[in-house]
Design an enzyme around this catalytic site. Structure first.
Site, PDB file in Angstrom:
ATOM      1  N   ASP A 170       0.755  -1.255   0.000  1.00  0.00           N
ATOM      2  CA  ASP A 170       0.000   0.000   0.000  1.00  0.00           C
ATOM      3  C   ASP A 170       0.789   1.311   0.000  1.00  0.00           C
ATOM      4  OD1 ASP A 170      -1.903  -1.941   0.261  1.00  0.00           O
ATOM      5  OD2 ASP A 170      -2.975  -0.972   1.901  1.00  0.00           O
ATOM      6  N   GLU A 402       1.485  -8.387  11.775  1.00  0.00           N
ATOM      7  CA  GLU A 402       1.250  -8.066  10.360  1.00  0.00           C
ATOM      8  C   GLU A 402       2.590  -7.835   9.637  1.00  0.00           C
ATOM      9  OE1 GLU A 402      -1.186  -4.591  10.008  1.00  0.00           O
ATOM     10  OE2 GLU A 402      -1.373  -4.743   7.833  1.00  0.00           O
TER      11      GLU A 402
HETATM   12  C1  GLC Z   1      -3.068  -3.763   4.332  1.00  0.00           C
HETATM   13  C2  GLC Z   1      -2.060  -4.374   3.363  1.00  0.00           C
HETATM   14  C3  GLC Z   1      -2.780  -5.153   2.288  1.00  0.00           C
HETATM   15  C4  GLC Z   1      -3.701  -6.160   2.944  1.00  0.00           C
HETATM   16  C5  GLC Z   1      -4.659  -5.488   3.934  1.00  0.00           C
HETATM   17  C6  GLC Z   1      -5.477  -6.451   4.744  1.00  0.00           C
HETATM   18  O1  GLC Z   1      -3.844  -2.824   3.695  1.00  0.00           O
HETATM   19  O2  GLC Z   1      -1.239  -3.398   2.805  1.00  0.00           O
HETATM   20  O3  GLC Z   1      -1.867  -5.791   1.443  1.00  0.00           O
HETATM   21  O4  GLC Z   1      -4.430  -6.861   1.994  1.00  0.00           O
HETATM   22  O5  GLC Z   1      -3.905  -4.741   4.845  1.00  0.00           O
HETATM   23  O6  GLC Z   1      -4.635  -7.307   5.457  1.00  0.00           O
END
Ligand code: GLC
Length: 437
Positions: A170, A402
């Site tokens: 992102d 994460e």
């Molecule tokens: C964040 C990450 C993305 C992922 C989402 C849900 O936005 O950057 O890649 O899919 O979280 O985990």
């Protein structure tokens, strides 16, 4: 194997699994179904609860639009703990969007093809799994038709993304180059992510202005692909996204061969594959950097930074063996020092590197999983083993976070696990990695 941790991984996934038959990435921070998360999560479930793995893919594919598009978030519930939610995205603006689910009007990397194949590989009852795959595989094929027909304006076999959230990575520093070409309005909104996670680990307000502005342009055009291709200030050929499409193409070919009787579809995919792999190698490889890079299609120029996405073509068998050696050398020279865990999401030798911030440096388990399999496939057994070892060590030491600091010594006493905790794909891919030699 660490039995306790394995049980914990299962507990994380089971706790995040929802009644509607899908799994949230992390409670609080991400309360809906995300496309590529779902794929990785299904691979984890396939090891111990086949029915949940099937349910995960079924619910995701059920949200497919009539034009083959699969959205990046499916809003199964009304939950106001996330911004921007369904009311902001307004997927209903597109005439072919799902009538059953509200969603975003953007997508995420095309994982579904290779996920079905992984589920087949893992399944003990192959016949049962193949029966399931037969039900859903054409949806994945239609999704690839959508990409090649709508996301490849120059007919190169390389598809574009029109938003950074489509990349999955992102707030990669790669996008900074594009933000410099834009000057979006200042939006007024209430963010929810920073109520769950320390703001220093998340994108800035100004970055969010850019994100929302691109969505606004797409909405003003009812998410029409041709209009987006013409007008979006963000139009990028992303090596990770295209590598996953190529990997999923290959998976579709092999699954259709197993199923039998799908010659026309196989022929179509083979044609895509030949063109895609050729263009990928010609256009996205940067010989001077020794890595694949993103290409800014709007401004017609490569974005010359090295990220973990730069190495993802290994996962899809794209580079020649000689070029694979160059990639691994670049990875080990820049990302692989003894003081670091593999694999930082962004070049640690670049000024924009930030080891704590989201996609601007931290290690992500889904990227490590792909790189582990790719390295293994090319015969780089030692580096593959380190990729797996580092991933497991990070989880053992800090938990199912994460993302993680890539520095072995952060010089601080806080935990170097960042973002959401009890994060589903970290648990799911841990399960897969410990089961894979
Ligand atoms: C964040 C990450 C993305 C992922 C989402 C849900 O936005 O950057 O890649 O899919 O979280 O985990």
């Amino acid at each position: 194997m660490n039995e306790e941790l394995y049980k914990k991984a299962i507990a994380v996934l089971d706790a995040n699994f929802q009644e509607g038959g899908f799994t949230i990435p992390s409670a609080g921070l991400y309360p809906f179904q995300w496309k590529w998360d779902s794929g990785f999560i299904a691979i984890g479930f396939a090891h111990y609860d086949v029915e949940k793995a099937k349910a995960e893919m079924r619910t995701l594919l059920d949200a497919q639009w009539e034009n083959g598009f699969i959205p990046h978030i499916v809003f199964h519930t009304d939950n106001d703990s996330y911004f921007p939610g369904a009311d902001f995205h307004q997927s209903e603006l597109h005439p072919l969007s799902s009538k059953k689910y509200r969603s975003t009007g953007m997508t995420q990397p095309p994982v579904t093809g290779f996920v079905l194949q992984e589920m087949y590989r893992i399944a003990e009852d192959k016949e049962d799994m193949l029966n399931y795959i037969k039900e859903d595989i054409d949806k994945v094929f239609e999704n690839h038709v959508y990409f090649y027909e709508n996301r490849d304006p120059q007919n190169e076999g390389l598809v574009y993304i029109y938003h950074n959230w489509e990349s999955g990575t992102d707030n990669s520093p790669v996008w900074d180059d594009i933000w410099k070409t834009m000057n979006p309005p200042e939006y007024t909104f209430v963010r929810k992510d920073t109520t769950h996670v320390d703001a220093s680990q998340r994108p800035t307000k100004r970055e969010y202005d850019h994100y929302l502005h691109i969505i606004d342009i797409a909405k003003q055009n009812n998410y029409d692909d041709a209009k987006i291709a013409e007008l979006s200030p963000f139009l990028v050929q992303d090596p990770l996204f295209n590598a996953m499409l190529i990997k999923s193409n290959q998976a579709l070919i092999e699954l259709y061969e197993l199923i039998g009787g799908n010659e026309e579809k196989i022929k179509t995919i083979l044609k895509w594959q030949a063109k895609s792999i050729k263009s990928f190698n010609e256009k996205l490889f940067d010989a001077e950097l020794g890595a694949y890079v993103h290409y800014d299609l709007r401004n017609e120029k490569p974005i010359r930074h090295i990220t973990s996405s730069s190495f993802s073509p290994l996962f899809a068998n794209i580079p020649s063996p000689e070029r694979a050696k160059v990639l691994v050398k670049t990875m080990m020279d820049k990302f692989g020092g003894d003081d670091k865990y593999l694999c930082a999401s962004f070049d640690p030798t670049n000024d924009r590197f930030n080891p704590k911030k989201y996609w601007r440096g931290p290690v992500w388990i889904n990227m490590n999983w792909m790189l582990f399999l790719g390295l293994k496939n090319y015969g780089f057994a030692d580096v593959a083993a380190r990729m797996k070892h580092d991933s497991i060590e990070l989880i053992e030491k800090y938990g199912f976070y994460e993302y993680f600091d890539c520095r072995k010594n952060t010089g601080e006493d806080n935990t170097p696990g960042y973002g959401g905790n009890n994060f589903s794909w970290s648990a799911a891919l841990f399960i897969d990695m410990v089961n894979t030699d």
